[in-house]
Scaffold this motif. Structure first.
Motif, PDB file in Angstrom:
ATOM      1  N   THR A  26       0.853  -1.541  -0.253  1.00 39.96           N
ATOM      2  CA  THR A  26      -0.391  -0.086   0.252  1.00 39.96           C
ATOM      3  C   THR A  26       0.827   1.304  -0.084  1.00 39.96           C
ATOM      4  OG1 THR A  26      -0.338  -0.005   2.504  1.00 39.96           O
ATOM      5  CG2 THR A  26      -2.297  -1.048   1.098  1.00 39.96           C
ATOM      6  N   ILE A  27       2.270   1.773   0.222  1.00 36.11           N
ATOM      7  CA  ILE A  27       2.658   2.749   0.689  1.00 36.11           C
ATOM      8  C   ILE A  27       2.989   2.765  -1.159  1.00 36.11           C
ATOM      9  CG2 ILE A  27       6.133   3.023   1.065  1.00 36.11           C
ATOM     10  CD1 ILE A  27       4.987   2.138   3.749  1.00 36.11           C
ATOM     11  N   THR A  28       3.290   1.957  -1.681  1.00 38.94           N
ATOM     12  CA  THR A  28       4.148   1.345  -3.067  1.00 38.94           C
ATOM     13  C   THR A  28       2.589   2.045  -3.577  1.00 38.94           C
ATOM     14  OG1 THR A  28       5.584   0.215  -2.625  1.00 38.94           O
ATOM     15  CG2 THR A  28       5.372   0.567  -5.103  1.00 38.94           C
ATOM     16  N   LEU A  29       2.090   1.903  -3.917  1.00 46.86           N
ATOM     17  CA  LEU A  29       0.429   2.145  -4.802  1.00 46.86           C
ATOM     18  C   LEU A  29       0.067   4.034  -4.358  1.00 46.86           C
ATOM     19  CD1 LEU A  29      -1.412  -0.832  -4.194  1.00 46.86           C
ATOM     20  CD2 LEU A  29      -0.731  -0.088  -5.893  1.00 46.86           C
ATOM     21  N   LYS A  30       0.589   3.828  -3.040  1.00 46.49           N
ATOM     22  CA  LYS A  30      -0.405   5.439  -2.724  1.00 46.49           C
ATOM     23  C   LYS A  30       0.777   6.754  -2.370  1.00 46.49           C
ATOM     24  CE  LYS A  30      -3.422   3.925   1.194  1.00 46.49           C
ATOM     25  NZ  LYS A  30      -3.354   3.685   2.455  1.00 46.49           N
ATOM     26  N   THR A  31       2.035   5.907  -2.676  1.00 48.19           N
ATOM     27  CA  THR A  31       3.050   7.065  -2.753  1.00 48.19           C
ATOM     28  C   THR A  31       3.196   7.258  -4.039  1.00 48.19           C
ATOM     29  OG1 THR A  31       4.498   5.892  -0.998  1.00 48.19           O
ATOM     30  CG2 THR A  31       6.013   6.960  -3.491  1.00 48.19           C
ATOM     31  N   LEU A  32       3.212   6.165  -5.438  1.00 49.67           N
ATOM     32  CA  LEU A  32       3.053   6.179  -6.565  1.00 49.67           C
ATOM     33  C   LEU A  32       1.331   7.321  -7.139  1.00 49.67           C
ATOM     34  CD1 LEU A  32       3.728   5.545 -10.264  1.00 49.67           C
ATOM     35  CD2 LEU A  32       2.658   3.777  -9.836  1.00 49.67           C
ATOM     36  N   ALA A  33       0.702   6.876  -6.282  1.00 50.10           N
ATOM     37  CA  ALA A  33      -0.703   7.702  -6.543  1.00 50.10           C
ATOM     38  C   ALA A  33       0.364   9.476  -6.412  1.00 50.10           C
ATOM     39  CB  ALA A  33      -1.935   7.300  -5.002  1.00 50.10           C
ATOM     40  N   TRP A  34       0.495   9.593  -4.682  1.00 49.35           N
ATOM     41  CA  TRP A  34       0.651  11.195  -4.602  1.00 49.35           C
ATOM     42  C   TRP A  34       2.032  11.636  -5.751  1.00 49.35           C
ATOM     43  CZ3 TRP A  34       6.492  12.032  -2.702  1.00 49.35           C
ATOM     44  CH2 TRP A  34       6.252  13.545  -2.302  1.00 49.35           C
ATOM     45  N   VAL A  35       2.696  11.110  -6.252  1.00 48.18           N
ATOM     46  CA  VAL A  35       4.208  11.377  -7.472  1.00 48.18           C
ATOM     47  C   VAL A  35       3.074  11.453  -8.377  1.00 48.18           C
ATOM     48  CG1 VAL A  35       5.867  10.592  -8.840  1.00 48.18           C
ATOM     49  CG2 VAL A  35       5.658  10.528  -6.346  1.00 48.18           C
ATOM     50  N   ILE A  36       2.346  11.037  -9.148  1.00 42.67           N
ATOM     51  CA  ILE A  36       1.468  11.087 -10.363  1.00 42.67           C
ATOM     52  C   ILE A  36       0.504  12.555 -10.189  1.00 42.67           C
ATOM     53  CG2 ILE A  36       2.000   8.765 -11.570  1.00 42.67           C
ATOM     54  CD1 ILE A  36      -1.072   8.241 -10.901  1.00 42.67           C
ATOM     55  N   THR A  37       0.013  12.473  -8.766  1.00 47.56           N
ATOM     56  CA  THR A  37      -0.949  13.241  -9.002  1.00 47.56           C
ATOM     57  C   THR A  37      -0.980  15.320  -8.313  1.00 47.56           C
ATOM     58  OG1 THR A  37      -1.949  12.617  -7.144  1.00 47.56           O
ATOM     59  CG2 THR A  37      -2.576  11.731  -8.718  1.00 47.56           C
ATOM     60  N   ASP A  38       0.612  14.701  -7.458  1.00 50.65           N
ATOM     61  CA  ASP A  38       0.845  15.933  -6.458  1.00 50.65           C
ATOM     62  C   ASP A  38      -0.482  16.739  -5.358  1.00 50.65           C
ATOM     63  OD1 ASP A  38       2.972  17.910  -5.879  1.00 50.65           O
ATOM     64  OD2 ASP A  38       2.049  19.306  -6.980  1.00 50.65           O
ATOM     65  N   SER A  39      -1.226  15.101  -5.052  1.00 55.26           N
ATOM     66  CA  SER A  39      -2.287  15.750  -4.497  1.00 55.26           C
ATOM     67  C   SER A  39      -1.465  15.745  -2.912  1.00 55.26           C
ATOM     68  CB  SER A  39      -3.472  14.744  -4.348  1.00 55.26           C
ATOM     69  OG  SER A  39      -3.913  14.700  -3.144  1.00 55.26           O
ATOM     70  N   VAL A  40      -1.748  16.019  -1.852  1.00 48.44           N
ATOM     71  CA  VAL A  40      -1.128  16.320  -0.916  1.00 48.44           C
ATOM     72  C   VAL A  40      -2.165  15.426   0.355  1.00 48.44           C
ATOM     73  CG1 VAL A  40      -3.100  18.633   0.401  1.00 48.44           C
ATOM     74  CG2 VAL A  40      -0.677  17.587   0.772  1.00 48.44           C
ATOM     75  N   GLY A  41      -3.533  15.116  -0.238  1.00 51.52           N
ATOM     76  CA  GLY A  41      -4.284  14.637   0.537  1.00 51.52           C
ATOM     77  C   GLY A  41      -4.042  13.301   0.422  1.00 51.52           C
ATOM     78  N   LEU A  42      -3.287  13.030  -0.812  1.00 53.10           N
ATOM     79  CA  LEU A  42      -2.840  11.459  -1.387  1.00 53.10           C
ATOM     80  C   LEU A  42      -1.525  11.118  -0.928  1.00 53.10           C
ATOM     81  CD1 LEU A  42      -4.124  10.870  -5.245  1.00 53.10           C
ATOM     82  CD2 LEU A  42      -4.633   9.941  -3.041  1.00 53.10           C
ATOM     83  N   LEU A  43      -0.322  12.799  -0.613  1.00 56.25           N
ATOM     84  CA  LEU A  43       0.108  12.353   0.487  1.00 56.25           C
ATOM     85  C   LEU A  43      -0.259  11.986   2.363  1.00 56.25           C
ATOM     86  CD1 LEU A  43       3.230  12.669   1.062  1.00 56.25           C
ATOM     87  CD2 LEU A  43       2.479  15.718   1.434  1.00 56.25           C
ATOM     88  N   SER A  44      -0.816  12.598   3.142  1.00 55.70           N
ATOM     89  CA  SER A  44      -0.920  12.592   4.293  1.00 55.70           C
ATOM     90  C   SER A  44      -1.548  10.724   4.491  1.00 55.70           C
ATOM     91  CB  SER A  44      -2.456  13.143   3.890  1.00 55.70           C
ATOM     92  OG  SER A  44      -3.008  12.882   3.499  1.00 55.70           O
ATOM     93  N   ASP A  45      -2.148  10.394   3.054  1.00 59.62           N
ATOM     94  CA  ASP A  45      -3.015   8.817   2.743  1.00 59.62           C
ATOM     95  C   ASP A  45      -1.685   7.930   2.494  1.00 59.62           C
ATOM     96  OD1 ASP A  45      -4.566   6.843   2.804  1.00 59.62           O
ATOM     97  OD2 ASP A  45      -4.856   7.110   0.387  1.00 59.62           O
ATOM     98  N   ALA A  46      -0.759   8.579   2.098  1.00 59.78           N
ATOM     99  CA  ALA A  46       0.573   7.490   2.132  1.00 59.78           C
ATOM    100  C   ALA A  46       1.873   7.371   3.553  1.00 59.78           C
ATOM    101  CB  ALA A  46       1.399   8.477   1.147  1.00 59.78           C
ATOM    102  N   MET A  47       1.248   8.963   3.777  1.00 64.84           N
ATOM    103  CA  MET A  47       1.882   8.882   5.160  1.00 64.84           C
ATOM    104  C   MET A  47       1.918   8.197   6.589  1.00 64.84           C
ATOM    105  SD  MET A  47       3.194  12.789   5.579  1.00 64.84           S
ATOM    106  CE  MET A  47       3.489  12.941   7.061  1.00 64.84           C
ATOM    107  N   GLU A  48       0.073   7.849   6.257  1.00 59.01           N
ATOM    108  CA  GLU A  48      -0.157   6.710   7.062  1.00 59.01           C
ATOM    109  C   GLU A  48      -0.208   5.432   6.979  1.00 59.01           C
ATOM    110  OE1 GLU A  48      -4.738   6.158   9.279  1.00 59.01           O
ATOM    111  OE2 GLU A  48      -4.565   7.389   7.896  1.00 59.01           O
ATOM    112  N   SER A  49      -0.099   4.679   5.493  1.00 59.98           N
ATOM    113  CA  SER A  49       0.461   4.139   5.356  1.00 59.98           C
ATOM    114  C   SER A  49       2.301   3.378   6.394  1.00 59.98           C
ATOM    115  CB  SER A  49       0.453   3.821   3.795  1.00 59.98           C
ATOM    116  OG  SER A  49      -0.666   3.536   3.413  1.00 59.98           O
ATOM    117  N   LEU A  50       2.536   3.848   6.016  1.00 65.10           N
ATOM    118  CA  LEU A  50       4.339   4.364   6.729  1.00 65.10           C
ATOM    119  C   LEU A  50       3.956   4.388   8.186  1.00 65.10           C
ATOM    120  CD1 LEU A  50       6.126   6.980   4.761  1.00 65.10           C
ATOM    121  CD2 LEU A  50       6.611   4.780   4.873  1.00 65.10           C
ATOM    122  N   VAL A  51       3.216   4.263   9.093  1.00 74.65           N
ATOM    123  CA  VAL A  51       2.618   4.392  10.179  1.00 74.65           C
ATOM    124  C   VAL A  51       2.472   2.773  10.572  1.00 74.65           C
ATOM    125  CG1 VAL A  51       1.529   4.646  12.170  1.00 74.65           C
ATOM    126  CG2 VAL A  51       2.930   6.940  10.696  1.00 74.65           C
TER     127      VAL A  51
END
Length: 305
Positions: A26-51
């Motif tokens: 999920t970290i891989t998927l969400k980080t990729l989602a953030w990279v291609i969209t540059d959405s801070v909302g998706l960045l927050s989602d990826a950060m929670e997956s790191l947790v």
């Protein structure tokens, strides 16, 4: 469906290993989602997956320690190790929420356009489905094994799912309305939601470490079992309980006629202990024998000074 899964795959250790693998995916998927969209909302989602990943690794370590048998230094076992896992997970959740608020605060005053919304949302939905399915399985296993570490990890995964739902709705709304500031607002809302879950986990952990009494329904089972033996020749008092991870403990006094032989009294005590442990899985009972006309005294004044 969960009943069809072999029980050997539903042990706390195996499920937490699965949680580690799912977190990496999920970290891989969400980080990729953030990279291609540059959405801070998706960045927050990826950060929670790191947790999620850090929490699963720590929970795995604590569950392994909790499963160790009692030894000379820990005669009551190592079951409380799971409470450290729950508290640690709560702290990580709070740290992630603060980081999300910090990142979103900057973007709120400097909104940026979102790119490739469709791909970003698709990746987020796939990762949410993985987390949701694993959380559902872990909740059932947590109840079976009475594992607070599994329950905490499952709750965190559910929080992650709702986080992703909120982010998906927010990013979709930004794409439809053109309100770029909405992306940061959604991220802040997500952070506030997971803050609540983090504080709840820390509170739950602290209560377990302070020898909290057993659950009301378990206490009812204990009382119902004792009533089967309680009659004019036998009575019970000073019944106290506590929880320690997967284990539950009950201490009490059993009063009986002074004329009974030690062998008879011990046989009745053994029957009571067996009945209690059969009624409440994981329970350990300690019963002190006393004559009917003798009362134990607690809270001596000297002990309170």
């Amino acid at each position: 469906m969960i009943d069809s899964i072999p029980k050997r795959f539903l042990t706390p250790q195996r499920l937490l290993w699965t949680s580690v693998v799912v977190a990496i995916i999920t970290i891989t998927l969400k980080t990729l989602a953030w990279v291609i969209t540059d959405s801070v909302g998706l960045l927050s989602d990826a950060m929670e997956s790191l947790v999620n990943l850090a929490s699963a690794i720590f929970a795995l370590a604590m569950v392994t320690i909790a499963s160790r048998p009692a030894d000379e230094d820990h005669p009551y076992g190592h079951h409380k190790a799971e409470y450290f896992s729950s508290g640690f997970e709560g702290i990580l959740i709070i740290a992630a929420a603060m980081g999300i608020i910090w990142a979103a605060g900057h973007r709120l005053f400097d909104p940026q356009p979102i790119q490739e919304v469709g791909w970003g949302l698709a990746l987020s939905v796939v990762s949410s489905a993985l987390n949701g399915g694993l959380a559902w399985i872990m909740f059932g296993a947590a109840k079976t094994h009475r594992s607070i570490a599994l329950e905490a990890d499952a709750k965190h995964l559910v929080t992650d799912v709702w986080t992703s739902v909120g982010v998906v709705i927010g990013v979709a709304a930004v794409a439809m309305t053109g309100w770029l500031w909405l992306d940061a607002l959604v991220a802040i809302g997500v952070a506030l939601n997971i803050l609540k879950e983090g504080f709840h986990l820390i509170w739950r952990s602290s209560q377990g470490l302070m020898d909290e009494a057993v659950e009301p329904e378990v206490m009812s089972q204990i009382q119902a079992t004792l009533e089967e033996f309680d009659h004019h020749t036998i009575r019970f008092d000073h019944v106290t309980t506590r929880r320690s991870g997967q284990r539950r403990f009950v201490d009490m006094h059993m009063h009986m006629p002074a004329s009974w032989t030690l062998g008879r009294a011990a046989a009745v005590r053994a029957s009571v202990e067996q009945a209690l442990m059969s009624a409440v899985p994981g329970l350990r009972a300690t019963i002190q024998l006393l004559p009917t006309d003798v009362e134990a005294h607690f809270d001596d004044v000297k002990d309170l000074i």
